[in-house]
Design an enzyme around this catalytic site. Structure first.
Site, PDB file in Angstrom:
ATOM      1  N   CYS A   1       0.802  -1.233   0.000  1.00 45.05           N
ATOM      2  CA  CYS A   1       0.000   0.000   0.000  1.00 45.05           C
ATOM      3  C   CYS A   1       0.833   1.280   0.000  1.00 45.05           C
ATOM      4  O   CYS A   1       0.854   2.010  -0.981  1.00 45.05           O
ATOM      5  CB  CYS A   1      -0.929  -0.002   1.214  1.00 45.05           C
TER       6      CYS A   1
HETATM    7  N1  NAD Z   1      -2.488  -5.812   1.817  1.00 43.13           N
HETATM    8  C1  NAD Z   1      -3.003  -4.781   2.437  1.00 43.13           C
HETATM    9  O1  NAD Z   1      -2.654  -4.493   3.587  1.00 43.13           O
HETATM   10  C2  NAD Z   1      -4.058  -3.916   1.774  1.00 43.13           C
HETATM   11  C3  NAD Z   1      -4.813  -3.057   2.572  1.00 43.13           C
HETATM   12  C4  NAD Z   1      -5.796  -2.274   1.996  1.00 43.13           C
HETATM   13  C5  NAD Z   1      -5.983  -2.311   0.605  1.00 43.13           C
HETATM   14  N2  NAD Z   1      -5.209  -3.150  -0.175  1.00 43.13           N
HETATM   15  C6  NAD Z   1      -5.482  -3.168  -1.605  1.00 43.13           C
HETATM   16  O2  NAD Z   1      -6.272  -4.308  -1.910  1.00 43.13           O
HETATM   17  C7  NAD Z   1      -5.924  -4.841  -3.194  1.00 43.13           C
HETATM   18  C8  NAD Z   1      -5.518  -6.297  -3.067  1.00 43.13           C
HETATM   19  O3  NAD Z   1      -4.354  -6.377  -2.260  1.00 43.13           O
HETATM   20  P1  NAD Z   1      -3.919  -7.716  -1.531  1.00 43.13           P
HETATM   21  O4  NAD Z   1      -2.870  -7.331  -0.556  1.00 43.13           O
HETATM   22  O5  NAD Z   1      -5.117  -8.461  -1.055  1.00 43.13           O
HETATM   23  O6  NAD Z   1      -3.271  -8.498  -2.769  1.00 43.13           O
HETATM   24  P2  NAD Z   1      -2.896 -10.056  -2.816  1.00 43.13           P
HETATM   25  O7  NAD Z   1      -1.831 -10.175  -3.840  1.00 43.13           O
HETATM   26  O8  NAD Z   1      -2.662 -10.560  -1.428  1.00 43.13           O
HETATM   27  O9  NAD Z   1      -4.223 -10.755  -3.326  1.00 43.13           O
HETATM   28  C9  NAD Z   1      -4.750 -10.581  -4.602  1.00 43.13           C
HETATM   29  C10 NAD Z   1      -5.268 -11.916  -5.109  1.00 43.13           C
HETATM   30  O10 NAD Z   1      -5.877 -11.703  -6.383  1.00 43.13           O
HETATM   31  C11 NAD Z   1      -5.595 -12.821  -7.201  1.00 43.13           C
HETATM   32  N3  NAD Z   1      -5.812 -12.433  -8.594  1.00 43.13           N
HETATM   33  C12 NAD Z   1      -5.009 -11.697  -9.388  1.00 43.13           C
HETATM   34  N4  NAD Z   1      -5.595 -11.520 -10.591  1.00 43.13           N
HETATM   35  C13 NAD Z   1      -6.784 -12.152 -10.548  1.00 43.13           C
HETATM   36  C14 NAD Z   1      -7.834 -12.317 -11.485  1.00 43.13           C
HETATM   37  N5  NAD Z   1      -7.782 -11.767 -12.693  1.00 43.13           N
HETATM   38  N6  NAD Z   1      -8.903 -13.047 -11.121  1.00 43.13           N
HETATM   39  C15 NAD Z   1      -8.964 -13.608  -9.885  1.00 43.13           C
HETATM   40  N7  NAD Z   1      -8.000 -13.478  -8.951  1.00 43.13           N
HETATM   41  C16 NAD Z   1      -6.922 -12.740  -9.270  1.00 43.13           C
HETATM   42  C17 NAD Z   1      -4.182 -13.197  -6.824  1.00 43.13           C
HETATM   43  O11 NAD Z   1      -3.875 -14.535  -7.161  1.00 43.13           O
HETATM   44  C18 NAD Z   1      -4.185 -12.969  -5.306  1.00 43.13           C
HETATM   45  O12 NAD Z   1      -4.548 -14.132  -4.587  1.00 43.13           O
HETATM   46  C19 NAD Z   1      -4.830  -3.931  -3.724  1.00 43.13           C
HETATM   47  O13 NAD Z   1      -5.419  -2.933  -4.499  1.00 43.13           O
HETATM   48  C20 NAD Z   1      -4.247  -3.306  -2.466  1.00 43.13           C
HETATM   49  O14 NAD Z   1      -3.669  -2.051  -2.720  1.00 43.13           O
HETATM   50  C21 NAD Z   1      -4.269  -3.962   0.395  1.00 43.13           C
END
Ligand code: NAD
Length: 435
Positions: free
Chosen positions: A274
């Site tokens: 993030c």
């Molecule tokens: N990690 C954090 O602390 C956090 C906090 C708030 C917001 N976010 C935001 O949330 C979003 C996701 O982050 P995250 O940390 O959960 O990412 P992550 O990488 O942990 O999870 C994303 C998942 O999406 C899957 N994926 C990718 N492309 C795909 C598709 N086309 N169809 C289906 N699945 C698909 C991946 O395999 C993965 O399991 C980002 O925009 C991030 O900025 C993250």
């Protein structure tokens, strides 16, 4: 009955089927919370390993308790799948896919585009689509809406579309999905109303805003606020070193002010999915309007220097014992990007390891949450945290202040220490170099 009333009725009766695309740090906790709220949830992910683990009731994310996951899998309220065609059966679809940056620090919205395309293929009347991924203001309306309306279906009438940013804070034992207020912006008032209805049973406090753009900017403001304030204290740390003042003492004393001050702490650099990335989504968008966001860029520069500064401190520490970095045994304590979690994405520890490796240091590391590091040509296996491991190193660098480390032992056993987190608060002396 209007389509809105019909969908709200299904949600209230828990007959609405919910799909969550992307079962990562954000999507999985949300999916499990909704399933615990008695919705039937299907989690979609392209990663077959994750889908297999989750269907076996095993959580791979520390914040999601395996007991909770196993319960919703056993009760049939949660199932994971790779086959996106089942999106057709969903009434509500949350999208929580990654939003990284390209090599040139431009937004990479390809994951949002790919999931929007999956949704578009089976879009039908009566579905609500909610984007959760952090992104620049305008993504929901400019990128997703035209793709979804290319089906001939009309937003607010046939289907609903909203943006609701996820605020999950990995490793936070107090605030989780349920008790963290959730901001929502809908394309139309009905889009907002149906999204509120979906989250209302599972989230204690909902915060409606007037548009998806406002909701998109809320999330980036929150992360930019952190990035800029961390940048400020990192600069203060560099300045205090020149002035020979202990920056940690200064921040602790300033934090006694009961109003108008919020403590932020310096460190070896920022990490995670993030704070290092999201502000650049905003500055990229602002540039399209001829606006230069100077605070974002400056914070990025200052925070980006910190791994280099940490390596300078290692050189300084080794110098005190007449050693060069080249050939020295350097032990890094903690490689996750913050304490008590296992995530190494964008972790400053990776930069520090690489910089030290380029200078010829012999590297090892301890991290109870990260068994191995395989990044940028490095292949390291975690060493056990023990007095013997500490004694073997010429210099120990505390990069991540995991609670599991015994800092008294570090202070006692290590020959030289660089402490980037003030983990050795109260310890001073020639062998300790603080940030
Ligand atoms: N990690 C954090 O602390 C956090 C906090 C708030 C917001 N976010 C935001 O949330 C979003 C996701 O982050 P995250 O940390 O959960 O990412 P992550 O990488 O942990 O999870 C994303 C998942 O999406 C899957 N994926 C990718 N492309 C795909 C598709 N086309 N169809 C289906 N699945 C698909 C991946 O395999 C993965 O399991 C980002 O925009 C991030 O900025 C993250």
């Amino acid at each position: 009955m209007t389509r809105l009333e019909e969908l709200k009725g299904k949600i209230e009766a828990r007959e609405a089927r919910v799909g969550v695309i992307g079962l990562g740090y954000v999507g999985l906790p949300l999916a499990v919370e909704l399933a615990l709220g008695r919705f039937h949830v299907t989690g979609f992910d392209v990663d077959e390993w994750k889908v297999g683990e989750l269907n076996a009731g095993r959580s791979y994310i520390p914040d999601v308790k395996t007991a909770d996951l196993a319960q919703v899998v056993a009760s049939g309220h949660f199932v994971a799948a790779t086959d996106m065609s089942a999106l057709a059966d969903m009434d509500c679809i949350d999208i929580a896919v990654p939003t990284p940056l390209s090599k040139f620090k431009d937004p990479d919205v390809s994951y949002i585009q790919a999931s929007t395309e999956s949704v578009r293929k089976t879009l039908r009347k009566g579905q609500v689509i909610i984007l959760e991924s952090t992104t620049y203001p305008g993504t929901t309306r400019e990128l997703m809406l035209p793709a979804l309306e290319s089906t001939g279906l009309v937003v607010g009438k046939d289907f609903f579309l909203s943006f609701s940013p996820e605020r999950v804070d990995p490793g936070n034992a107090v605030y989780g999905t349920r008790n963290t207020p959730k901001v929502i912006g809908g394309i139309t008032p009905d889009c907002l109303a149906v999204t509120m209805a979906l989250y209302q049973p599972s989230i204690d406090t909902l915060v409606p805003v007037s548009s998806p753009e406002a909701a998109e900017l809320v999330k980036i403001l929150e992360n930019t606020f952190r990035s800029v304030n961390i940048g400020l204290v990192n600069e203060l740390a560099l300045m205090s070193a020149k002035l020979n003042i202990n920056v940690w003492e200064v921040i602790d004393a300033a934090a006694t002010k009961p109003f108008g001050f919020m403590p932020f702490y310096p460190g070896p650099g920022i990490g995670g999915h993030c704070i290092p990335l999201d502000p650049f989504y905003l500055s990229w968008k602002a540039k399209q309007f001829g606006f230069e966001s100077r605070f974002i860029e400056l914070a990025g520069v200052v925070n980006g220097q910190m791994p280099h500064y940490t390596v300078e401190k290692v050189a300084e520490a080794l110098n005190r014992s007449r050693k060069a970095v080249n050939g020295a045994k350097v032990l890094v304590l903690g490689v996750a990007y913050k304490k008590d979690i296992s995530d190494v994405r964008e972790s400053p520890a990776l930069d520090i390891l690489q910089l030290l490796s380029k200078k010829g240091a012999h590297l090892s590391y301890c991290d109870p949450y990260v068994p191995e590091v395989r990044e940028a040509g490095m292949a390291l296996i975690a060493s056990p945290f023990s007095a013997a491991t500490l004694r073997k190193a010429d210099c120990v660098v505390i990069v991540t202040n995991h609670a599991a480390f015994d800092y008294e032992m570090v202070a006692r056993e290590a020959k030289m220490i660089v402490d980037t987190r003030n983990a050795l608060k109260g310890h001073n002396g020639r062998k300790i170099v603080k940030l």
